[in-house]
Scaffold this motif. Structure first.
Motif, PDB file in Angstrom:
ATOM      1  N   MET A   1       0.823  -1.210   0.000  1.00 48.78           N
ATOM      2  CA  MET A   1       0.000   0.000   0.000  1.00 48.78           C
ATOM      3  C   MET A   1       0.856   1.258   0.000  1.00 48.78           C
ATOM      4  O   MET A   1       0.566   2.227  -0.686  1.00 48.78           O
ATOM      5  CB  MET A   1      -0.913  -0.017   1.223  1.00 48.78           C
ATOM      6  CG  MET A   1      -1.868   1.158   1.296  1.00 48.78           C
ATOM      7  SD  MET A   1      -3.140   1.123   0.016  1.00 48.78           S
ATOM      8  CE  MET A   1      -4.168  -0.213   0.625  1.00 48.78           C
ATOM      9  N   SER A   2       1.944   1.246   0.805  1.00 44.85           N
ATOM     10  CA  SER A   2       2.797   2.429   0.865  1.00 44.85           C
ATOM     11  C   SER A   2       3.491   2.680  -0.466  1.00 44.85           C
ATOM     12  O   SER A   2       3.691   3.824  -0.866  1.00 44.85           O
ATOM     13  CB  SER A   2       3.837   2.270   1.980  1.00 44.85           C
ATOM     14  OG  SER A   2       4.641   1.123   1.744  1.00 44.85           O
ATOM     15  N   SER A   3       3.856   1.601  -1.170  1.00 43.57           N
ATOM     16  CA  SER A   3       4.492   1.789  -2.471  1.00 43.57           C
ATOM     17  C   SER A   3       3.506   2.371  -3.485  1.00 43.57           C
ATOM     18  O   SER A   3       3.882   3.179  -4.323  1.00 43.57           O
ATOM     19  CB  SER A   3       5.054   0.461  -2.980  1.00 43.57           C
ATOM     20  OG  SER A   3       4.023  -0.507  -3.103  1.00 43.57           O
ATOM     21  N   LEU A   4       2.244   1.965  -3.394  1.00 44.02           N
ATOM     22  CA  LEU A   4       1.232   2.539  -4.284  1.00 44.02           C
ATOM     23  C   LEU A   4       0.981   4.000  -3.944  1.00 44.02           C
ATOM     24  O   LEU A   4       0.711   4.808  -4.836  1.00 44.02           O
ATOM     25  CB  LEU A   4      -0.076   1.751  -4.176  1.00 44.02           C
ATOM     26  CG  LEU A   4      -0.072   0.341  -4.760  1.00 44.02           C
ATOM     27  CD1 LEU A   4      -1.393  -0.355  -4.483  1.00 44.02           C
ATOM     28  CD2 LEU A   4       0.204   0.385  -6.254  1.00 44.02           C
ATOM     29  N   ARG A   5       1.080   4.349  -2.668  1.00 46.59           N
ATOM     30  CA  ARG A   5       0.836   5.729  -2.269  1.00 46.59           C
ATOM     31  C   ARG A   5       1.868   6.666  -2.874  1.00 46.59           C
ATOM     32  O   ARG A   5       1.594   7.849  -3.111  1.00 46.59           O
ATOM     33  CB  ARG A   5       0.836   5.834  -0.736  1.00 46.59           C
ATOM     34  CG  ARG A   5       0.254   7.142  -0.229  1.00 46.59           C
ATOM     35  CD  ARG A   5      -0.063   7.095   1.234  1.00 46.59           C
ATOM     36  NE  ARG A   5       1.113   7.048   2.063  1.00 46.59           N
ATOM     37  CZ  ARG A   5       1.438   6.019   2.845  1.00 46.59           C
ATOM     38  NH1 ARG A   5       0.659   4.947   2.888  1.00 46.59           N
ATOM     39  NH2 ARG A   5       2.522   6.039   3.590  1.00 46.59           N
TER      40      ARG A   5
ATOM     41  N   LEU B   1       0.878   8.483  -6.106  1.00 43.92           N
ATOM     42  CA  LEU B   1      -0.056   9.593  -6.099  1.00 43.92           C
ATOM     43  C   LEU B   1       0.682  10.913  -6.254  1.00 43.92           C
ATOM     44  O   LEU B   1       1.786  11.076  -5.726  1.00 43.92           O
ATOM     45  CB  LEU B   1      -0.855   9.614  -4.790  1.00 43.92           C
ATOM     46  CG  LEU B   1      -1.804   8.444  -4.538  1.00 43.92           C
ATOM     47  CD1 LEU B   1      -2.465   8.599  -3.183  1.00 43.92           C
ATOM     48  CD2 LEU B   1      -2.847   8.349  -5.636  1.00 43.92           C
TER      49      LEU B   1
ATOM     50  N   TYR C   1      -8.452   3.659  -4.723  1.00 40.71           N
ATOM     51  CA  TYR C   1      -8.017   5.040  -4.469  1.00 40.71           C
ATOM     52  C   TYR C   1      -8.368   5.514  -3.054  1.00 40.71           C
ATOM     53  O   TYR C   1      -7.565   6.215  -2.429  1.00 40.71           O
ATOM     54  CB  TYR C   1      -8.657   5.968  -5.499  1.00 40.71           C
ATOM     55  CG  TYR C   1      -8.237   7.412  -5.360  1.00 40.71           C
ATOM     56  CD1 TYR C   1      -6.947   7.814  -5.715  1.00 40.71           C
ATOM     57  CD2 TYR C   1      -9.110   8.374  -4.867  1.00 40.71           C
ATOM     58  CE1 TYR C   1      -6.561   9.135  -5.592  1.00 40.71           C
ATOM     59  CE2 TYR C   1      -8.724   9.698  -4.741  1.00 40.71           C
ATOM     60  CZ  TYR C   1      -7.452  10.070  -5.105  1.00 40.71           C
ATOM     61  OH  TYR C   1      -7.056  11.382  -4.979  1.00 40.71           O
TER      62      TYR C   1
ATOM     63  N   LEU D   1      -5.840   4.710  -0.313  1.00 41.18           N
ATOM     64  CA  LEU D   1      -4.616   5.482  -0.523  1.00 41.18           C
ATOM     65  C   LEU D   1      -4.822   6.944  -0.137  1.00 41.18           C
ATOM     66  O   LEU D   1      -3.968   7.568   0.500  1.00 41.18           O
ATOM     67  CB  LEU D   1      -4.180   5.388  -1.989  1.00 41.18           C
ATOM     68  CG  LEU D   1      -3.794   4.001  -2.503  1.00 41.18           C
ATOM     69  CD1 LEU D   1      -3.493   4.056  -3.990  1.00 41.18           C
ATOM     70  CD2 LEU D   1      -2.594   3.460  -1.736  1.00 41.18           C
ATOM     71  N   ARG D   2      -5.991   7.462  -0.520  1.00 41.52           N
ATOM     72  CA  ARG D   2      -6.273   8.870  -0.225  1.00 41.52           C
ATOM     73  C   ARG D   2      -6.424   9.089   1.274  1.00 41.52           C
ATOM     74  O   ARG D   2      -5.943  10.096   1.824  1.00 41.52           O
ATOM     75  CB  ARG D   2      -7.557   9.294  -0.954  1.00 41.52           C
ATOM     76  CG  ARG D   2      -7.820  10.794  -0.899  1.00 41.52           C
ATOM     77  CD  ARG D   2      -6.761  11.533  -1.688  1.00 41.52           C
ATOM     78  NE  ARG D   2      -7.045  12.950  -1.770  1.00 41.52           N
ATOM     79  CZ  ARG D   2      -6.563  13.865  -0.929  1.00 41.52           C
ATOM     80  NH1 ARG D   2      -5.760  13.481   0.064  1.00 41.52           N
ATOM     81  NH2 ARG D   2      -6.850  15.130  -1.089  1.00 41.52           N
TER      82      ARG D   2
ATOM     83  N   ALA E   1      -4.980   7.344   3.540  1.00 41.37           N
ATOM     84  CA  ALA E   1      -3.631   7.236   4.107  1.00 41.37           C
ATOM     85  C   ALA E   1      -2.872   8.550   3.958  1.00 41.37           C
ATOM     86  O   ALA E   1      -2.170   8.979   4.875  1.00 41.37           O
ATOM     87  CB  ALA E   1      -2.870   6.099   3.431  1.00 41.37           C
ATOM     88  N   THR E   2      -3.033   9.215   2.809  1.00 42.16           N
ATOM     89  CA  THR E   2      -2.349  10.500   2.627  1.00 42.16           C
ATOM     90  C   THR E   2      -2.928  11.569   3.558  1.00 42.16           C
ATOM     91  O   THR E   2      -2.200  12.430   4.049  1.00 42.16           O
ATOM     92  CB  THR E   2      -2.470  10.978   1.168  1.00 42.16           C
ATOM     93  OG1 THR E   2      -3.849  11.159   0.822  1.00 42.16           O
ATOM     94  CG2 THR E   2      -1.840   9.976   0.224  1.00 42.16           C
TER      95      THR E   2
ATOM     96  N   THR F   1       9.497   8.744   2.385  1.00 41.82           N
ATOM     97  CA  THR F   1       8.187   8.936   1.766  1.00 41.82           C
ATOM     98  C   THR F   1       8.257   9.377   0.308  1.00 41.82           C
ATOM     99  O   THR F   1       7.356   9.070  -0.468  1.00 41.82           O
ATOM    100  CB  THR F   1       7.361   9.978   2.543  1.00 41.82           C
ATOM    101  OG1 THR F   1       8.085  11.216   2.587  1.00 41.82           O
ATOM    102  CG2 THR F   1       7.095   9.504   3.964  1.00 41.82           C
TER     103      THR F   1
END
Length: 204
Positions: free
Chosen positions: A1-5, A8, A124, A127-128, A130-131, A162
């Protein structure tokens, strides 16, 4: 998940992506509702068939009244029965098709509105969120009464963990050496820019 973030965008790019996805969802919902109205319009055809069926059934009833006529009465009776049966069948079919058109209209609307959007939002939205949580934690860090150098050091270390590797190298050719040497300013600024935040002003 962090790699996908990390894929963004940041700042205004992230807000633009939010708007694009919102427009995407609204577009498919509007299309689904439009198709629902069109399919529901088929119920008018069922209503026409229903009225025709009633008329045919009434015609059969009228013909049945002629069954007492000599010579042709038996033939009229059989024809009247067939006409009445056809009318009843048309009325029954029109009712069934009206119910089916109503169910089909909502099923199509739901499928068209949901299927194109749910997979995208399912990926999405986490991820959103998480941001948003990460931005909130960064704001909490900025709100602490910290020495500016210590704040830059903390931000620089966050940037190394990050920011995508290409963006880290765009800030510095050797960012790890910069951190070891205490050169935090550029990485700290990049981390703030990624989150769309600004450095808090300190009282003189």
């Amino acid at each position: 998940m962090s790699s996908l973030r990390l894929l963004l965008p940041s700042g205004r790019g992230l807000l633009l992506l939010d708007l694009v996805l919102l427009a995407w969802v609204i577009l498919w919902i509007a299309l689904g509702l439009a198709i629902e109205r069109e399919v529901r319009g088929l119920r008018q055809v069922s209503g026409t068939v229903y009225r025709v069926g009633l008329a045919v059934e009434d015609t059969g009833s009228v013909l049945s009244a002629l069954s007492s006529l000599p010579l042709v009465g038996s033939r009229v009776t059989r024809a009247a029965q067939r006409v009445e049966a056809a009318g009843r069948s048309a009325v029954s079919s029109s009712r069934a098709s009206r119910r089916s058109a109503g169910r089909l209209s909502w099923l199509l609307a739901l499928a068209i509105a949901v299927i194109p959007s749910v997979p995208i939002l399912g990926l999405y939205a986490p991820l959103r969120l998480a941001t948003i949580r990460e931005r909130r934690s960064l704001r909490g860090l900025l709100a602490r009464p910290m020495d500016p150098v210590e704040l830059d050091r903390a931000l620089a270390h966050r940037a190394l963990h990050t920011l995508p590797y290409r963006r880290v190298l765009a800030v510095s050719a050797d960012p790890w050496a910069d951190v070891v040497a205490g050169r935090y300013a550029d990485l700290a600024a990049a981390e703030l820019a990624r989150a769309g935040l600004t450095r808090p002003s300190r009282p003189a």
